[in-house]
Every structure is written in structure tokens, then in C-alpha cells.
Design a protein around this motif. Structure first.
Motif, PDB file in Angstrom:
ATOM      1  N   ASP A 334       0.871  -1.183   0.000  1.00 18.63           N
ATOM      2  CA  ASP A 334       0.000   0.000   0.000  1.00 18.63           C
ATOM      3  C   ASP A 334       0.905   1.228   0.000  1.00 18.63           C
ATOM      4  O   ASP A 334       1.409   1.651   1.042  1.00 18.63           O
ATOM      5  CB  ASP A 334      -0.897  -0.022   1.243  1.00 18.63           C
ATOM      6  N   ILE A 335       1.104   1.802  -1.194  1.00 19.99           N
ATOM      7  CA  ILE A 335       2.114   2.856  -1.319  1.00 19.99           C
ATOM      8  C   ILE A 335       1.678   4.156  -0.665  1.00 19.99           C
ATOM      9  O   ILE A 335       2.474   5.080  -0.551  1.00 19.99           O
ATOM     10  CB  ILE A 335       2.528   3.086  -2.801  1.00 19.99           C
ATOM     11  N   ARG A 336       0.404   4.219  -0.216  1.00 22.24           N
ATOM     12  CA  ARG A 336      -0.042   5.429   0.478  1.00 22.24           C
ATOM     13  C   ARG A 336       0.036   5.307   1.986  1.00 22.24           C
ATOM     14  O   ARG A 336      -0.282   6.242   2.709  1.00 22.24           O
ATOM     15  CB  ARG A 336      -1.470   5.785   0.035  1.00 22.24           C
ATOM     16  N   ARG A 337       0.460   4.124   2.474  1.00 26.27           N
ATOM     17  CA  ARG A 337       0.528   3.975   3.937  1.00 26.27           C
ATOM     18  C   ARG A 337       1.747   4.727   4.478  1.00 26.27           C
ATOM     19  O   ARG A 337       2.734   4.926   3.760  1.00 26.27           O
ATOM     20  CB  ARG A 337       0.606   2.507   4.331  1.00 26.27           C
ATOM     21  N   PRO A 338       1.711   5.139   5.756  1.00 23.85           N
ATOM     22  CA  PRO A 338       2.920   5.705   6.353  1.00 23.85           C
ATOM     23  C   PRO A 338       3.921   4.582   6.630  1.00 23.85           C
ATOM     24  O   PRO A 338       3.608   3.659   7.384  1.00 23.85           O
ATOM     25  CB  PRO A 338       2.428   6.349   7.655  1.00 23.85           C
ATOM     26  N   THR A 339       5.081   4.652   6.002  1.00 25.10           N
ATOM     27  CA  THR A 339       6.078   3.587   6.184  1.00 25.10           C
ATOM     28  C   THR A 339       7.152   3.996   7.186  1.00 25.10           C
ATOM     29  O   THR A 339       8.116   3.272   7.399  1.00 25.10           O
ATOM     30  CB  THR A 339       6.787   3.265   4.861  1.00 25.10           C
ATOM     31  N   ILE A 340       6.943   5.173   7.775  1.00 29.62           N
ATOM     32  CA  ILE A 340       7.970   5.704   8.664  1.00 29.62           C
ATOM     33  C   ILE A 340       8.290   4.686   9.764  1.00 29.62           C
ATOM     34  O   ILE A 340       7.406   4.061  10.305  1.00 29.62           O
ATOM     35  CB  ILE A 340       7.527   7.065   9.245  1.00 29.62           C
ATOM     36  N   GLY A 341       9.587   4.507   9.982  1.00 29.51           N
ATOM     37  CA  GLY A 341      10.013   3.580  11.031  1.00 29.51           C
ATOM     38  C   GLY A 341      10.325   2.180  10.522  1.00 29.51           C
ATOM     39  O   GLY A 341      10.891   1.384  11.268  1.00 29.51           O
ATOM     40  N   HIS A 342       9.965   1.852   9.261  1.00 27.63           N
ATOM     41  CA  HIS A 342      10.269   0.493   8.776  1.00 27.63           C
ATOM     42  C   HIS A 342      11.773   0.235   8.906  1.00 27.63           C
ATOM     43  O   HIS A 342      12.581   1.178   8.878  1.00 27.63           O
ATOM     44  CB  HIS A 342       9.769   0.292   7.341  1.00 27.63           C
ATOM     45  N   VAL A 343      12.116  -1.017   9.087  1.00 32.26           N
ATOM     46  CA  VAL A 343      13.521  -1.346   9.356  1.00 32.26           C
ATOM     47  C   VAL A 343      14.187  -2.050   8.166  1.00 32.26           C
ATOM     48  O   VAL A 343      15.198  -2.723   8.323  1.00 32.26           O
ATOM     49  CB  VAL A 343      13.670  -2.187  10.646  1.00 32.26           C
ATOM     50  N   GLY A 344      13.619  -1.855   6.976  1.00 34.39           N
ATOM     51  CA  GLY A 344      14.176  -2.482   5.777  1.00 34.39           C
ATOM     52  C   GLY A 344      15.567  -1.973   5.413  1.00 34.39           C
ATOM     53  O   GLY A 344      16.350  -2.695   4.790  1.00 34.39           O
ATOM     54  N   PHE A 345      15.884  -0.733   5.807  1.00 34.99           N
ATOM     55  CA  PHE A 345      17.248  -0.198   5.655  1.00 34.99           C
ATOM     56  C   PHE A 345      17.987  -0.274   6.984  1.00 34.99           C
ATOM     57  O   PHE A 345      18.987   0.436   7.166  1.00 34.99           O
ATOM     58  CB  PHE A 345      17.203   1.266   5.209  1.00 34.99           C
ATOM     59  N   GLY A 346      17.511  -1.108   7.899  1.00 39.43           N
ATOM     60  CA  GLY A 346      18.027  -1.045   9.256  1.00 39.43           C
ATOM     61  C   GLY A 346      17.494   0.214   9.917  1.00 39.43           C
ATOM     62  O   GLY A 346      16.594   0.895   9.391  1.00 39.43           O
ATOM     63  N   THR A 347      18.029   0.557  11.079  1.00 41.27           N
ATOM     64  CA  THR A 347      17.663   1.797  11.773  1.00 41.27           C
ATOM     65  C   THR A 347      18.744   2.077  12.803  1.00 41.27           C
ATOM     66  O   THR A 347      19.488   1.181  13.177  1.00 41.27           O
ATOM     67  CB  THR A 347      16.262   1.694  12.440  1.00 41.27           C
ATOM     68  N   GLY A 348      18.850   3.318  13.236  1.00 41.46           N
ATOM     69  CA  GLY A 348      19.896   3.667  14.192  1.00 41.46           C
ATOM     70  C   GLY A 348      21.206   4.004  13.487  1.00 41.46           C
ATOM     71  O   GLY A 348      21.214   4.259  12.279  1.00 41.46           O
ATOM     72  N   ILE A 349      22.304   3.957  14.221  1.00 41.84           N
ATOM     73  CA  ILE A 349      23.570   4.448  13.674  1.00 41.84           C
ATOM     74  C   ILE A 349      24.062   3.626  12.481  1.00 41.84           C
ATOM     75  O   ILE A 349      24.860   4.103  11.683  1.00 41.84           O
ATOM     76  CB  ILE A 349      24.689   4.511  14.736  1.00 41.84           C
ATOM     77  N   HIS A 350      23.596   2.367  12.359  1.00 39.42           N
ATOM     78  CA  HIS A 350      24.020   1.530  11.231  1.00 39.42           C
ATOM     79  C   HIS A 350      23.013   1.539  10.081  1.00 39.42           C
ATOM     80  O   HIS A 350      23.178   0.774   9.129  1.00 39.42           O
ATOM     81  CB  HIS A 350      24.274   0.098  11.698  1.00 39.42           C
ATOM     82  N   GLY A 351      21.985   2.374  10.163  1.00 38.80           N
ATOM     83  CA  GLY A 351      21.001   2.441   9.073  1.00 38.80           C
ATOM     84  C   GLY A 351      21.714   2.676   7.747  1.00 38.80           C
ATOM     85  O   GLY A 351      22.714   3.408   7.674  1.00 38.80           O
ATOM     86  N   CYS A 352      21.203   2.043   6.694  1.00 40.02           N
ATOM     87  CA  CYS A 352      21.845   2.010   5.381  1.00 40.02           C
ATOM     88  C   CYS A 352      22.453   3.356   4.959  1.00 40.02           C
ATOM     89  O   CYS A 352      21.739   4.334   4.750  1.00 40.02           O
ATOM     90  CB  CYS A 352      20.848   1.562   4.314  1.00 40.02           C
ATOM     91  N   VAL A 353      23.787   3.363   4.783  1.00 40.03           N
ATOM     92  CA  VAL A 353      24.477   4.586   4.393  1.00 40.03           C
ATOM     93  C   VAL A 353      24.443   4.768   2.870  1.00 40.03           C
ATOM     94  O   VAL A 353      24.683   5.858   2.364  1.00 40.03           O
ATOM     95  CB  VAL A 353      25.929   4.601   4.946  1.00 40.03           C
ATOM     96  N   GLY A 354      24.116   3.697   2.154  1.00 40.90           N
ATOM     97  CA  GLY A 354      24.076   3.775   0.687  1.00 40.90           C
ATOM     98  C   GLY A 354      22.675   3.953   0.143  1.00 40.90           C
ATOM     99  O   GLY A 354      22.448   3.843  -1.062  1.00 40.90           O
TER     100      GLY A 354
END
Ligand code: 4IA
Length: 403
Positions: A334-354
Motif C-alpha cells: 500500500d504505497i499510500r501507507r505511512p512507512t515511517i520507522g520500517h527497518v528495511g534499511f536497518g535503523t539507528g547508527i548503522h542504518g543504510c548509508v548507501g
């Protein structure tokens, strides 16, 4: 009695499941539901480690690097007990302060501004590739598109020479397998490791990197004293490890997602400004990187269960991204849902740098497809590629209806 003064202590639930069995790698969703329901934290007795599969705990744990350290490796192996499969990454497999230093170099090289400079050239390449595919009508969205596009733009952006690039995908496959156990999937992938690893190491030297590329820019950071001469090549290696399989799966997942949810393709065609949130939703839904370990640096209480100091904890990013405690209709795109917080790129200091690289690649490919394609249909049985960490397809036959 002062019952209220101390939180209740619980026994830790135990799961006998094998997240690395062929069956679970093929289709992890039933296991994910079972693990989320087991509790906020559980033991995986097969691997003598702990695990978290609910969004709340995965998110909380990944945002507490002091307690959940990366410095003992983010795979099953504990670097303090077993020799790492390769010299550890100084980006992924370290904590601050070293991590802060190396990450700042990487994030500058792959900054939003740096990526904007690539848009025009990458858009042209995407348009050209998609033109050919639409003319064909039927093609394999993995072999002919997802595997092709990142290899056309990323190695050039890093500044690699043309010869030997066929080693890039086998290398990524090995490294992502090495974060899991030494099972058959891992062993098959490292059968011919030596020449592949050697080629990768050879491409990380300053002399072979094209001036102006991401690789050369890492060495310029070395010239400024931000990192030393032993560190620069290992950071180039990080780009070669983390930059291809992941973006390939991201693009493949985009196509697979919109082929399965054609109404969402229509929504996006009507409103192309949703492209960025749509990519986040695909990354949530597909979770190309399914799992990562952390290692506890102290006894830690999780909802009344104590994880002892020095324990490996498997973070199920894919399960967290579909936790019904957090997401409504989690299995639906559902591309209209709020995805904020998803952890697909990780999260925190190691969150995806690329992730700026990944976002730009997905953006130009999808922009090309949105202009030219009215609908994407699955035209044959998708085939999975098994990997201990990555969830991906080897083949996805599709048919496209021109706009
Ligand atoms: C590295 C998490 C994944 C995309 C990743 C893999 C390898 C490295 C970094 C990230 O070698 O630094």
C-alpha cells in the motif's frame, strides 16, 4: 509484600525452528508469525542464540548500539570466539568511535548531493534499457532488468575497471551467506571463493580506481587524514559488498510488488510523486536484508526476560516489517501507507548509508517504466534464489502492456 516494586520475571520462550533451513529461506512468513507470537524475545536453541521478531523490540534493539553491539560481528559467528570469514568490515562490524569516523566518510561520498549529479546519466541508461524491454514485451525482470541496471551504473560510479566485474555478484552472495551458519547454502556459494575474493581485494587499491569515482573519493578522505591507508581499501570493499545485491533485489522487488498489486501500479501512475514513499513501502514489504545479529554488551531485560551479557541476538527485520502489532494489513503493498520507522534499511547508527544510491537507481528505473508501461503481469513461475541473509528471486518472467 512490595509486588509493584519489581517487574515480573519470565522464562524465555524457546523456539526449535531453523530460520536457515531451505524451507524457511524459501518462504519465511509462517515462521515469522510463529516467532513474533512466541514473545518479545525468544531463544533459538538450534543456534544457541536469542531472537527478536516483533517490530517494537527489533526497532528498540537496533537503536541501542551500546547494548546491542556490532563489534563481535553481525553474523552468527562471534568474532571474539571464532575467526571471521573475512577481515571484518570497519563500517558494518564495528561500534563508535571507529564507526562514526568511517561512516562519515561513506555518507559524504554517497550524499544526496553526490547522487543528484548522477540522475541525468542514470535516467538515460534506464530509459534505454526499459525501451528495449518494452519493445520485447516479455522478459525476465531479474535476469534482464534487476541484474542488469545496477551493474551498468554502480561499478562505473565506484570507478572499477571493466575486466572481472562478473566477480561482484558471487562475492556479495558469499558475504551475505557468511552472516548465517555454515550450511549447504553457504558452502555452495564459497566453493570457488579464492579467485573471487582475490579479485575484490585487487580492485580496492588506489592505483586501479578511476579518478573522480566513489572509490577515489575514499582515498581523498585518506589524504585529508580522515582515515588511514589500511582503512581506505576496506571501505572500498564495503561498497563492493553492500552496493549491488541489495539494489538488484530492491529493483526486482519493485517489479514483483507491482506485478502482484496492479492497483498500486495504477495509483503510482496517477501520482508519480509517490515514487519515493512507494520505494520505502516495497523495501518494507520485501525486506531484501532479512536478518542481522547483534551481540549484547550486558545483561539486558526485555519485557521481563533477561538476555545474558555476550549473547548473539538475531534481529528479524523482515518479520518486524510485517508485524501486525505495528502495520495494518502488513502483507499488502500500500504505497499510500505511512512507512515511517520500517527497518528495511536497518535503523539507528548503522542504518543504510548507501540508501541514496539505492533510491536513485530505483527512481530512474521506475520513472522509465511508469512512462512506458500500463501494466505488469507475471508470465511464469518466479524462481527463488536462496541466501542466508538476502531474500531474492533468481527469475521473474513478466509481460508488460505498453502505455
Ligand atoms: C560492509 C548490511 C549490508 C548491506 C552490508 C554488507 C556489507 C557491508 C556493509 C553493509 O562490508 O561494510
Amino acid at each position: 509484600m512490595t509486588m509493584a516494586a519489581t517487574a515480573a520475571k519470565h522464562d524465555c520462550p524457546v523456539s526449535h525452528c531453523d530460520p536457515y533451513s531451505r524451507e524457511n529461506l524459501m518462504d519465511p512468513h509462517a515462521m515469522h508469525a510463529e516467532l513474533r507470537d512466541a514473545g518479545p524475545v525468544f531463544r533459538l536453541d538450534r543456534y544457541d542464540c536469542y531472537g527478536m521478531a516483533r517490530f517494537a523490540q527489533v526497532h528498540q534493539g537496533m537503536n541501542d548500539w551500546q547494548t546491542y553491539s556490532s563489534a563481535s560481528g553481525v553474523g552468527l559467528d562471534d568474532f571474539r570466539k571464532t575467526r571471521p570469514w573475512r577481515p571484518p568490515s570497519i563500517l558494518l562490524e564495528v561500534d563508535p568511535p571507529l564507526h562514526t569516523q568511517t561512516r562519515s566518510v561513506m555518507s559524504r561520498v554517497m550524499s544526496p548531493a553526490a547522487m543528484r549529479q548522477k540522475r541525468e546519466e542514470w535516467q538515460e541508461k534506464a530509459d534505454h534499457l526499459v525501451d528495449d524491454l518494452v519493445a520485447r514485451g516479455s522478459f525476465d525482470a531479474i535476469a534482464d532488468l534487476a541484474n542488469v541496471f545496477p551493474l551498468r551504473v554502480f561499478p562505473d560510479a565506484v570507478g572499477l575497471r571493466p575486466e572481472g566485474r562478473e566477480n561482484l555478484l558471487p562475492y556479495g552472495n558469499m558475504v551475505f551467506n557468511s552472516f548465517g551458519p555454515r550450511n549447504e547454502v553457504f558452502l555452495e556459494s564459497v566453493a570457488n571463493a579464492q579467485p573471487v575474493v582475490q579479485w575484490i581485494m585487487d580492485q580496492c587499491r588506489r592505483e586501479v580506481l578511476t579518478p573522480g569515482g566513489f572509490g577515489a573519493q575514499i582515498f581523498e578522505a585518506m589524504d585529508r587524514g580522515e582515515i588511514d591507508e589500511t582503512q581506505a581499501p576496506i571501505l572500498v570493499r564495503s561498497m563492493l559488498t553492500a552496493g549491488l545485491d541489495t539494489t538488484i533485489i530492491g529493483i526486482g522487488s519493485m517489479v514483483y510488488a507491482f506485478a502482484q498489486f496492479p492497483d498500486q501500479w495504477q495509483v503510482l501512475r496517477d501520482n508519480p510523486a509517490l515514487l519515493r514513499p512507494a520505494f520505502d513501502e516495497v523495501v518494507r514489504w520485501a525486506s531484501p536484508v532479512q536478518t542481522f545479529f547483534r551481540t549484547t554488551t550486558r545483561d539486558v531485560d526485555v519485557e521481563g526476560v533477561t538476555i545474558p551479557d555476550g549473547s548473539k541476538v538475531l534481529m528479524f527485520l523482515g518479520a518486524a516489517n510485517r508485524d501486525p502489532r505495528k502495520w495494518e494489513r502488513p502483507d499488502d503493498l500500500d504505497i499510500r501507507r505511512p512507512t515511517i520507522g520500517h527497518v528495511g534499511f536497518g535503523t539507528g547508527i548503522h542504518g543504510c548509508v548507501g540508501q541514496m544510491v539505492a533510491r536513485m537507481e530505483a527512481d530512474v528505473v521506475m520513472t522509465a517504466m511508469l512512462k512506458r508501461i500500463k501494466a505488469i503481469e507475471i508470465a511464469g513461475e518466479p524462481v527463488r534464489h536462496l541466501n542466508n541473509t538476502l531474500r531474492s528471486l533468481a527469475s521473474l518472467p513478466v509481460r508488460v502492456i505498453p502505455a
